[in-house]
Design a protein around this motif. Sequence first.
Motif, PDB file in Angstrom:
ATOM      1  N   THR A 181      63.215  22.455  43.318  1.00  0.00           N
ATOM      2  CA  THR A 181      63.972  23.044  44.419  1.00  0.00           C
ATOM      3  C   THR A 181      63.778  24.551  44.403  1.00  0.00           C
ATOM      4  N   GLU A 182      63.153  25.058  45.444  1.00  0.00           N
ATOM      5  CA  GLU A 182      62.981  26.501  45.596  1.00  0.00           C
ATOM      6  C   GLU A 182      62.624  26.808  47.048  1.00  0.00           C
TER       7      GLU A 182
ATOM      8  N   LYS B  60      68.660  29.743  52.084  1.00  0.00           N
ATOM      9  CA  LYS B  60      69.486  29.909  50.878  1.00  0.00           C
ATOM     10  C   LYS B  60      70.409  28.702  50.667  1.00  0.00           C
ATOM     11  N   ASP B  61      71.036  28.246  51.748  1.00  0.00           N
ATOM     12  CA  ASP B  61      71.933  27.095  51.630  1.00  0.00           C
ATOM     13  C   ASP B  61      71.166  25.816  51.303  1.00  0.00           C
TER      14      ASP B  61
ATOM     15  N   THR C  84      70.457  25.920  47.643  1.00  0.00           N
ATOM     16  CA  THR C  84      71.681  25.670  46.888  1.00  0.00           C
ATOM     17  C   THR C  84      72.026  24.188  46.866  1.00  0.00           C
ATOM     18  N   LEU C  85      71.826  23.507  47.983  1.00  0.00           N
ATOM     19  CA  LEU C  85      72.105  22.074  48.056  1.00  0.00           C
ATOM     20  C   LEU C  85      70.996  21.228  47.442  1.00  0.00           C
TER      21      LEU C  85
ATOM     22  N   ASN D 137      81.393  27.466  41.532  1.00  0.00           N
ATOM     23  CA  ASN D 137      80.315  26.505  41.674  1.00  0.00           C
ATOM     24  C   ASN D 137      79.691  26.702  43.052  1.00  0.00           C
ATOM     25  N   GLU D 138      78.588  27.429  43.094  1.00  0.00           N
ATOM     26  CA  GLU D 138      77.948  27.783  44.361  1.00  0.00           C
ATOM     27  C   GLU D 138      77.488  26.546  45.122  1.00  0.00           C
ATOM     28  N   GLN D 139      76.956  25.550  44.408  1.00  0.00           N
ATOM     29  CA  GLN D 139      76.478  24.338  45.080  1.00  0.00           C
ATOM     30  C   GLN D 139      77.641  23.595  45.740  1.00  0.00           C
TER      31      GLN D 139
ATOM     32  N   GLU E  94      80.490  24.883  46.725  1.00  0.00           N
ATOM     33  CA  GLU E  94      80.986  25.696  47.854  1.00  0.00           C
ATOM     34  C   GLU E  94      80.106  25.529  49.086  1.00  0.00           C
ATOM     35  N   THR E  95      78.797  25.501  48.894  1.00  0.00           N
ATOM     36  CA  THR E  95      77.877  25.330  50.021  1.00  0.00           C
ATOM     37  C   THR E  95      78.016  23.917  50.595  1.00  0.00           C
TER      38      THR E  95
END
Length: 169
Positions: free
Chosen positions: A40-41, A62-63, A66-67, A158-160, A162-163
């Motif tokens: 994932t990138e 970006k989202d 993140t997902l 937890n950024e993932q 939150e997204t």
Amino acid sequence: MSGNRNSGRRPLPGNVHLLRGNPSKKGAAEITGSAPAPKTEAPPCPSWLSKEAKAEWRRIVKDLVTLGLVAKIDRAELSVYCTAWADWKVAREKIAEMEEDGYVMSTPSGYKQMSVWMQVANRAEERMRAAGNSFGLNPSARAKLGASLPAQGELFPNEQAETARKYGL
């Protein structure tokens, strides 16, 4: 004949299966199977995209990273989505500028038909929806992902998660 290898539903990618919470209780080897799991990138933004398409690319990549829903090899599909978005935006702006004439136009023989800009907008919307389904970019595509995150108290940001909440997953 009872079916062939093309029968039935297509298997979900491993990351999507894990996002859903593994309802089938499959083991890790079964989830990933023999399908390659690209890292994932964010893919690099193509230089040939229009200004509007690049803005959409920056807004969404970006989202998606993140997902865990995008990899470098998804560059072409994401380019199709962003280009369709830009085309749709331009067509809708032209329709708004033309007011009533943006929706219906008269042919030389006097018949009414859908305006050219409306046709462009509709085709761009179709392309945008088709490409967006690959990344869960509309409500029905997200429903197919069926991602449900368990409600847990979190000690650390937890950024993932939150997204995922941001997109209703």
